[in-house]
Design a protein around this motif. Sequence first.
Motif, mmCIF file in Angstrom:
data_model
loop_
_atom_site.group_PDB
_atom_site.id
_atom_site.type_symbol
_atom_site.label_atom_id
_atom_site.label_comp_id
_atom_site.label_asym_id
_atom_site.label_seq_id
_atom_site.Cartn_x
_atom_site.Cartn_y
_atom_site.Cartn_z
ATOM 1 N N ILE A 189 0.841 -1.182 0.000
ATOM 2 C CA ILE A 189 0.000 0.000 0.000
ATOM 3 C C ILE A 189 0.883 1.241 0.000
ATOM 4 N N PHE A 190 0.264 2.359 -0.322
ATOM 5 C CA PHE A 190 0.971 3.633 -0.215
ATOM 6 C C PHE A 190 1.085 3.976 1.267
ATOM 7 N N GLU A 191 2.297 4.176 1.733
ATOM 8 C CA GLU A 191 2.546 4.502 3.139
ATOM 9 C C GLU A 191 2.912 5.976 3.236
ATOM 10 N N PRO A 192 1.991 6.830 3.675
ATOM 11 C CA PRO A 192 2.296 8.258 3.740
ATOM 12 C C PRO A 192 3.402 8.546 4.744
ATOM 13 N N ASP A 193 4.179 9.568 4.445
ATOM 14 C CA ASP A 193 5.267 9.959 5.350
ATOM 15 C C ASP A 193 4.709 10.434 6.688
ATOM 16 N N ILE A 194 5.447 10.135 7.744
ATOM 17 C CA ILE A 194 5.080 10.575 9.083
ATOM 18 C C ILE A 194 6.104 11.601 9.546
ATOM 19 N N PRO A 195 5.670 12.780 9.951
ATOM 20 C CA PRO A 195 6.622 13.792 10.421
ATOM 21 C C PRO A 195 7.481 13.252 11.569
ATOM 22 N N GLU A 196 8.752 13.595 11.570
ATOM 23 C CA GLU A 196 9.672 13.073 12.577
ATOM 24 C C GLU A 196 9.244 13.424 13.990
ATOM 25 N N GLU A 197 8.589 14.570 14.142
ATOM 26 C CA GLU A 197 8.223 15.002 15.492
ATOM 27 C C GLU A 197 7.052 14.199 16.072
ATOM 28 N N VAL A 198 6.352 13.445 15.223
ATOM 29 C CA VAL A 198 5.240 12.612 15.702
ATOM 30 C C VAL A 198 5.814 11.315 16.270
ATOM 31 N N THR A 199 5.585 11.079 17.548
ATOM 32 C CA THR A 199 6.156 9.906 18.216
ATOM 33 C C THR A 199 5.145 8.809 18.491
ATOM 34 N N GLY A 200 3.867 9.137 18.518
ATOM 35 C CA GLY A 200 2.839 8.170 18.900
ATOM 36 C C GLY A 200 2.432 8.321 20.347
ATOM 37 N N GLU A 201 3.289 8.977 21.125
ATOM 38 C CA GLU A 201 2.978 9.218 22.535
ATOM 39 C C GLU A 201 1.866 10.252 22.694
ATOM 40 N N GLU A 202 1.520 10.926 21.603
ATOM 41 C CA GLU A 202 0.476 11.937 21.662
ATOM 42 C C GLU A 202 -0.916 11.321 21.860
ATOM 43 N N LEU A 203 -1.051 10.032 21.564
ATOM 44 C CA LEU A 203 -2.333 9.351 21.721
ATOM 45 C C LEU A 203 -2.731 9.248 23.184
ATOM 46 N N GLU A 204 -4.032 9.168 23.414
ATOM 47 C CA GLU A 204 -4.514 8.939 24.779
ATOM 48 C C GLU A 204 -4.020 7.582 25.263
ATOM 49 N N LYS A 205 -3.830 7.470 26.576
ATOM 50 C CA LYS A 205 -3.314 6.227 27.149
ATOM 51 C C LYS A 205 -4.225 5.046 26.841
ATOM 52 N N SER A 206 -5.529 5.273 26.838
ATOM 53 C CA SER A 206 -6.466 4.179 26.579
ATOM 54 C C SER A 206 -6.292 3.614 25.173
ATOM 55 N N VAL A 207 -5.984 4.485 24.219
ATOM 56 C CA VAL A 207 -5.769 4.039 22.846
ATOM 57 C C VAL A 207 -4.432 3.305 22.743
ATOM 58 N N ARG A 208 -3.399 3.870 23.360
ATOM 59 C CA ARG A 208 -2.090 3.208 23.328
ATOM 60 C C ARG A 208 -2.166 1.823 23.970
ATOM 61 N N ALA A 209 -3.007 1.688 24.992
ATOM 62 C CA ALA A 209 -3.143 0.394 25.669
ATOM 63 C C ALA A 209 -3.706 -0.659 24.732
ATOM 64 N N GLU A 210 -4.569 -0.244 23.796
ATOM 65 C CA GLU A 210 -5.161 -1.203 22.862
ATOM 66 C C GLU A 210 -4.149 -1.687 21.822
ATOM 67 N N LEU A 211 -3.035 -1.001 21.723
ATOM 68 C CA LEU A 211 -2.010 -1.394 20.756
ATOM 69 C C LEU A 211 -0.979 -2.345 21.349
ATOM 70 N N LEU A 212 -1.126 -2.673 22.638
ATOM 71 C CA LEU A 212 -0.125 -3.491 23.314
ATOM 72 C C LEU A 212 -0.052 -4.915 22.787
ATOM 73 N N SER A 213 -1.103 -5.365 22.108
ATOM 74 C CA SER A 213 -1.068 -6.721 21.552
ATOM 75 C C SER A 213 -0.161 -6.812 20.329
ATOM 76 N N LEU A 214 0.260 -5.659 19.804
ATOM 77 C CA LEU A 214 1.154 -5.629 18.644
ATOM 78 C C LEU A 214 2.606 -5.680 19.108
ATOM 79 N N SER A 215 3.495 -6.008 18.203
ATOM 80 C CA SER A 215 4.915 -5.911 18.529
ATOM 81 C C SER A 215 5.233 -4.454 18.809
#
Length: 272
Positions: free
Chosen positions: A56-82
């Motif tokens: 698929i086309f993978e759009p560029d992600i700005p370097e300053e975006v870390t993923g930590e900006e997400l709410e904790k509840s959303v980040r918790a749902e990603l814990l099943s991933l590597s």
Amino acid sequence: MNDRGKKSFSDKPSRNSAPSTKRAGSSSRPGAPRQDSRGARPAPVDRDMSRLRPRIFEPDIPEEVTGEELEKSVRAELLSLSAENAKVVARHLVCINLNMDSDPELAHKHGTAAAHHAGRLAVVRESAGYAAYRAGHYEIALKELRAAHRISGDVSMWPVMADCERGLGKPLKAIALAGSPEVSRLEKAEEIEMRIVASGARSDLGEFDAAVLTLTCKELKIDNEPWAVRLRYAYADALEKVGRKEESTHWFSQCAGIDHDEETDAMERSQA
């Protein structure tokens, strides 16, 4: 689909086989070629290409975006991933939020990428669905939101799904969703959104009196809830379509009186 005011709906509306005990590489007949201990694997030309995930086309992600900006509840749902994959998905989800208003198409591309990496997570499919909806890709949005519902059982996206059906020119399906048992599980804000979508679907069918009736409810008297502006605007618009001009003007005025952020053109329409 413009009978809901200046803004679109989303601001517009803020997831058996037993392992073999036979040792990999063991042979059942003399002279058989020795296999790799990890098991047999067909040559690339023999593999079933239909089972491979397409690129698929993978759009560029700005370097300053870390993923930590997400709410904790959303980040918790990603814990099943590597850990590596979770970070990529989180960063794409952040980019959806960053671009939803300014560049809906780019937000949609980030949603597609996130779903590609984590298609079994409801929060990811839901986010991808909303992004597709805001970009006007209603068929894709329906697919993603249905998947999210199957995974989580959450019905909060029901009004958006119904509006997608309208966007696809299927008002009867929108009305069917509005009359489904799941609607009884909606929160008040979502219930009001469903009323607005169902009323719009009635108007799509030329059933203007029914559109007014759908929005005739005690909640019209409430003026201190976030959804009050949208409800009053939709009601005034429905009244105008049926030819009840005096009542329409009154309700546009009622809407303007609580539309402090001027999200709609109620003031202008009340003076027309």
